[in-house]
Design an enzyme around this catalytic site. Structure first.
Site, PDB file in Angstrom:
ATOM      1  N   LYS A 192       0.847  -1.199   0.000  1.00 59.60           N
ATOM      2  CA  LYS A 192       0.000   0.000   0.000  1.00 59.60           C
ATOM      3  C   LYS A 192       0.882   1.248   0.000  1.00 59.60           C
ATOM      4  O   LYS A 192       1.528   1.566   0.990  1.00 59.60           O
ATOM      5  CB  LYS A 192      -0.898   0.060   1.238  1.00 59.60           C
ATOM      6  CG  LYS A 192      -1.887   1.223   1.119  1.00 59.60           C
ATOM      7  CD  LYS A 192      -2.562   1.608   2.408  1.00 59.60           C
ATOM      8  CE  LYS A 192      -1.908   2.725   3.137  1.00 59.60           C
ATOM      9  NZ  LYS A 192      -1.851   4.036   2.436  1.00 59.60           N
ATOM     10  N   GLU A 268       9.887   1.153  10.591  1.00 58.60           N
ATOM     11  CA  GLU A 268      10.864   2.235  10.386  1.00 58.60           C
ATOM     12  C   GLU A 268      10.105   3.529  10.633  1.00 58.60           C
ATOM     13  O   GLU A 268       9.229   3.893   9.846  1.00 58.60           O
ATOM     14  CB  GLU A 268      11.384   2.233   8.937  1.00 58.60           C
ATOM     15  CG  GLU A 268      12.165   1.001   8.542  1.00 58.60           C
ATOM     16  CD  GLU A 268      13.612   1.031   9.018  1.00 58.60           C
ATOM     17  OE1 GLU A 268      13.972   1.924   9.801  1.00 58.60           O
ATOM     18  OE2 GLU A 268      14.366   0.145   8.598  1.00 58.60           O
ATOM     19  N   CYS A 302      13.062  11.256   7.082  1.00 61.96           N
ATOM     20  CA  CYS A 302      13.122  10.800   8.477  1.00 61.96           C
ATOM     21  C   CYS A 302      14.478  11.016   9.121  1.00 61.96           C
ATOM     22  O   CYS A 302      14.564  11.270  10.309  1.00 61.96           O
ATOM     23  CB  CYS A 302      12.733   9.332   8.539  1.00 61.96           C
ATOM     24  SG  CYS A 302      13.723   8.321   7.439  1.00 61.96           S
ATOM     25  N   GLU A 401       8.937  15.701  15.860  1.00 61.46           N
ATOM     26  CA  GLU A 401       9.292  15.645  14.444  1.00 61.46           C
ATOM     27  C   GLU A 401       8.360  16.570  13.666  1.00 61.46           C
ATOM     28  O   GLU A 401       7.143  16.413  13.711  1.00 61.46           O
ATOM     29  CB  GLU A 401       9.140  14.212  13.933  1.00 61.46           C
ATOM     30  CG  GLU A 401       9.585  14.050  12.509  1.00 61.46           C
ATOM     31  CD  GLU A 401       9.415  12.626  12.012  1.00 61.46           C
ATOM     32  OE1 GLU A 401       8.334  12.039  12.219  1.00 61.46           O
ATOM     33  OE2 GLU A 401      10.363  12.106  11.403  1.00 61.46           O
TER      34      GLU A 401
HETATM   35  P1  NAP Z   1       2.152   8.059   8.293  1.00 62.87           P
HETATM   36  O1  NAP Z   1       1.075   9.043   8.423  1.00 62.87           O
HETATM   37  O2  NAP Z   1       2.529   7.254   9.484  1.00 62.87           O
HETATM   38  O3  NAP Z   1       1.742   7.094   7.106  1.00 62.87           O
HETATM   39  C1  NAP Z   1       2.558   6.072   6.615  1.00 62.87           C
HETATM   40  C2  NAP Z   1       1.700   5.065   5.905  1.00 62.87           C
HETATM   41  O4  NAP Z   1       0.812   4.435   6.835  1.00 62.87           O
HETATM   42  C3  NAP Z   1       0.813   5.663   4.832  1.00 62.87           C
HETATM   43  O5  NAP Z   1       0.714   4.747   3.770  1.00 62.87           O
HETATM   44  C4  NAP Z   1      -0.490   5.819   5.579  1.00 62.87           C
HETATM   45  O6  NAP Z   1      -1.602   5.915   4.761  1.00 62.87           O
HETATM   46  C5  NAP Z   1      -0.517   4.554   6.393  1.00 62.87           C
HETATM   47  N1  NAP Z   1      -1.428   4.572   7.532  1.00 62.87           N
HETATM   48  C6  NAP Z   1      -1.939   5.646   8.189  1.00 62.87           C
HETATM   49  N2  NAP Z   1      -2.739   5.231   9.200  1.00 62.87           N
HETATM   50  C7  NAP Z   1      -2.729   3.875   9.187  1.00 62.87           C
HETATM   51  C8  NAP Z   1      -3.341   2.862   9.978  1.00 62.87           C
HETATM   52  N3  NAP Z   1      -4.139   3.158  11.013  1.00 62.87           N
HETATM   53  N4  NAP Z   1      -3.101   1.572   9.679  1.00 62.87           N
HETATM   54  C9  NAP Z   1      -2.281   1.247   8.659  1.00 62.87           C
HETATM   55  N5  NAP Z   1      -1.689   2.150   7.867  1.00 62.87           N
HETATM   56  C10 NAP Z   1      -1.895   3.448   8.130  1.00 62.87           C
HETATM   57  O7  NAP Z   1       3.500   8.720   7.791  1.00 62.87           O
HETATM   58  P2  NAP Z   1       3.678   9.749   6.614  1.00 62.87           P
HETATM   59  O8  NAP Z   1       3.156  11.060   7.066  1.00 62.87           O
HETATM   60  O9  NAP Z   1       3.170   9.162   5.345  1.00 62.87           O
HETATM   61  O10 NAP Z   1       5.265   9.791   6.497  1.00 62.87           O
HETATM   62  C11 NAP Z   1       6.046  10.559   7.313  1.00 62.87           C
HETATM   63  C12 NAP Z   1       6.581   9.736   8.487  1.00 62.87           C
HETATM   64  O11 NAP Z   1       7.310   8.625   8.004  1.00 62.87           O
HETATM   65  C13 NAP Z   1       7.555  10.522   9.321  1.00 62.87           C
HETATM   66  O12 NAP Z   1       7.304  10.294  10.680  1.00 62.87           O
HETATM   67  C14 NAP Z   1       8.909   9.930   8.930  1.00 62.87           C
HETATM   68  O13 NAP Z   1       9.903  10.062   9.896  1.00 62.87           O
HETATM   69  C15 NAP Z   1       8.556   8.516   8.684  1.00 62.87           C
HETATM   70  N6  NAP Z   1       9.564   7.879   7.831  1.00 62.87           N
HETATM   71  C16 NAP Z   1      10.431   6.991   8.397  1.00 62.87           C
HETATM   72  C17 NAP Z   1      11.415   6.387   7.628  1.00 62.87           C
HETATM   73  C18 NAP Z   1      12.377   5.408   8.221  1.00 62.87           C
HETATM   74  O14 NAP Z   1      12.996   4.699   7.464  1.00 62.87           O
HETATM   75  N7  NAP Z   1      12.519   5.339   9.523  1.00 62.87           N
HETATM   76  C19 NAP Z   1      11.491   6.663   6.266  1.00 62.87           C
HETATM   77  C20 NAP Z   1      10.594   7.572   5.710  1.00 62.87           C
HETATM   78  C21 NAP Z   1       9.620   8.163   6.520  1.00 62.87           C
HETATM   79  P3  NAP Z   1      -2.121   7.329   4.199  1.00 62.87           P
HETATM   80  O15 NAP Z   1      -1.088   8.371   4.468  1.00 62.87           O
HETATM   81  O16 NAP Z   1      -2.257   7.011   2.798  1.00 62.87           O
HETATM   82  O17 NAP Z   1      -3.367   7.661   4.892  1.00 62.87           O
END
Ligand code: NAP
Ligand code: MG
Length: 498
Positions: A192, A268, A302, A401
């Site tokens: 997804k 991650e 991140c 963050e």
């Molecule tokens: P996010 O809001 O946590 O979303 C990540 C993914 O999870 C999206 O596909 C999102 O879907 C999905 N999601 C949201 N709620 C969910 C639920 N209840 N159950 C299952 N899936 C769900 O993160 P983001 O805003 O997209 O990305 C930014 C974050 O990613 C930051 O915190 C960043 O630090 C972290 N990140 C970490 C790494 C690493 O390697 N450590 C790398 C890149 C990014 P939708 O957004 O489509 O609703």
């Protein structure tokens, strides 16, 4: 018709892909969502809808999981031998290289990032597939000497069906970090992508088909966290969820896994990484690096060094230089290849602006930026690179963050203070230290609570090097051999020789 900046043309393949209705990729077929719902994927440079994308509900996720399970049992593992898996992954990498420009354009349109940065991402994704193509033939068990009347060996087997949930900041690359090792190990996948950036994952499916992967080995379901992501995490026939995203959602994933079939989970998550600069560092190297480690990808990465700590004797000079450099960065539509594109969405823009306001209320000193960019950029989600100075690590802008082009900078006086403050966070994703004193550098690396530490560099990556978060930044490490452990399970076999 997609709005393009003057003089920009897209590849025929990109236009053809965007012109046709988007569908889910399930069981090797392009299918419509069962409940008939769609959502818009926007171009953050102008807010324009670039595609209507299917919104997969639990019904579609269940269908994808069933297709993946069927493929796992009958078409993939162990039927397709490791060498053939390797060839298929290499073939996919070849096709991605052929369509490099298409991926770059789709990523830029969907995410907003500059084309040349998108190129870096796509090449990184290709590299990742090639690295894991090499692993497919090298996944081994072991023999274990015990009592002489017994033979004991272990098998390293795939988990089965894995759910892969990725964020929007590096859409294709994050998908590759998961798909490549999962496939090399012999799993079948339900991916997804984030709702903001589904297009490159869908385009990738065309190449997965063309490469000749058996039907159902890779499935892509598009949609938001609710219902699509949640349906994956609650599904009873998914063996593992691999998630990259925020710590908040990471907790939900673990909880859903615990409350369903106890599927395995690797995470991650977020970061607030310290970038520590000692007065004896090579300041020329530091100054170029600090700019990018603060603002790369418009701050939406991140690992970025979003907390800068600078030794007091060089603090003022450093800050003046960083401010000057930040103010010179060009900002604009990614198709024009500026230094920085927009942030990904209105929601993200609002979130970052909220933190900028909060920082000022909390008493941090706004050194530059802090505003939505105006003029002809009005339509898009553009923000000027923002620097805050502070002397209080308890501020929310220092602890949380932000995930936008905002860096917080503070002066320190001695090594122990730098280490203590670097570790004063619930996150533990990455850290960096700049000094010519090798003992100081290695001491810092040992004392820092982070999954990756860079010495005299920032954001260095290679598919061969494990990457994962300590503390609240994650569970399990991706990349390198570590990802093989994430996508396989061990079986011990006892043979009674008597
Ligand atoms: P996010 O809001 O946590 O979303 C990540 C993914 O999870 C999206 O596909 C999102 O879907 C999905 N999601 C949201 N709620 C969910 C639920 N209840 N159950 C299952 N899936 C769900 O993160 P983001 O805003 O997209 O990305 C930014 C974050 O990613 C930051 O915190 C960043 O630090 C972290 N990140 C970490 C790494 C690493 O390697 N450590 C790398 C890149 C990014 P939708 O957004 O489509 O609703
Ligand atoms: Mg988009």
């Amino acid at each position: 018709m997609i709005q393009l900046p003057a003089g920009v043309q897209l590849q025929e393949k990109t236009l053809a892909f965007l012109a046709k209705p988007q569908q889910l990729f399930i069981g090797g077929d392009w299918v419509d969502p069962k409940e008939g719902q769609y959502f818009s994927s926007l171009n953050p440079a102008n807010g324009e809808t670039i595609a209507e994308v299917p919104l997969a509900t639990a019904l579609d996720v269940n269908q994808a999981v069933a297709a993946a399970r069927k493929a796992f049992q009958s078409q993939w593992y162990p039927k397709v031998n490791p060498a053939t898996r390797s060839q298929l992954i290499h073939k996919l990498a070849d096709l991605m290289q052929r369509d490099l420009q298409v991926f770059m354009e789709l990523e830029t349109l969907d995410n907003g990032k500059p084309l040349n940065k998108a190129k870096y991402d796509v090449l990184g994704a290709i590299n990742h597939f090639r690295y894991y193509a090499g692993w497919a033939t090298k996944i081994e068990g072991s023999t274990i000497p015990v009592d002489g009347s017994k033979l004991v060996y272990t098998l390293r087997e795939p988990l089965g069906v894995v759910g892969l949930i990725v964020p929007w900041n590096f859409p294709l690359m994050m998908a590759a970090w998961k798909l490549a090792p999962a496939l090399a190990c012999g799993n079948c996948c339900v991916l997804k992508p984030a709702e903001q950036t589904p297009l490159t994952a869908l385009y990738l499916c065309k190449l997965i088909q063309e490469a000749g992967f058996p039907e159902g080995v890779v499935n892509v379901v598009t949609g938001p966290g609710l219902p699509t992501g949640e349906a994956i995490t609650q599904q009873m026939d998914i063996d593992k969820v691999s998630f990259t995203g925020s710590t908040v959602v990471g907790r939900k994933i673990m909880s859903a896994a615990a409350n369903s079939n106890l599927k395995k989970v690797s995470l991650e998550l977020g970061g607030k990484s310290p970038n520590v600069i000692f007065a004896d560092a090579d300041l020329k190297a530091v100054s170029q690096s600090a700019l990018w480690s603060s603002f790369y990808n418009t701050g939406q990465e991140c690992t970025l060094g979003s907390r800068l700590y600078v030794e007091r004797p060089i603090y003022d000079e450093f800050l003046v230089k960083l401010k000057e450099q930040a103010e010179q960065l060009s900002i604009g539509n990614g198709l024009n290849n500026p230094d920085l594109g927009p942030v990904v969405s209105q929601k993200q823009l609002d979130r970052v602006l909220h933190y900028i306001e909060l920082g000022q209320k909390e008493g941090a000193e706004l050194i530059t930026g802090g505003e939505r960019c105006g003029g002809d950029l009005d339509e898009g989600y553009f923000l000027s690179p923002t620097i805050f100075g502070h002397s209080n690590d308890d501020l929310q802008i220092v602890q949380e963050e932000i995930f936008g082009p905002v860096v917080v900078v503070s002066a320190f006086d001695e090594s122990e203070e730098a280490i203590r403050r670097a570790n004063n966070t619930r996150y533990g994703l990455a850290a960096a230290v700049w000094t010519k004193d090798i003992s100081k550098a290695h001491r810092f690396a040992q004392a820092t609570q982070a999954g990756t530490v860079w010495i005299n560099g920032y954001d260095l990556f290679d598919p061969a090097v494990p990457f994962g978060g300590h503390k609240e930044s994650g569970i399990g490490a991706e990349m390198g051999k570590s990802a093989i452990d994430l996508y396989t399970q061990e079986k011990s076999v006892w043979v009674n020789l008597t």
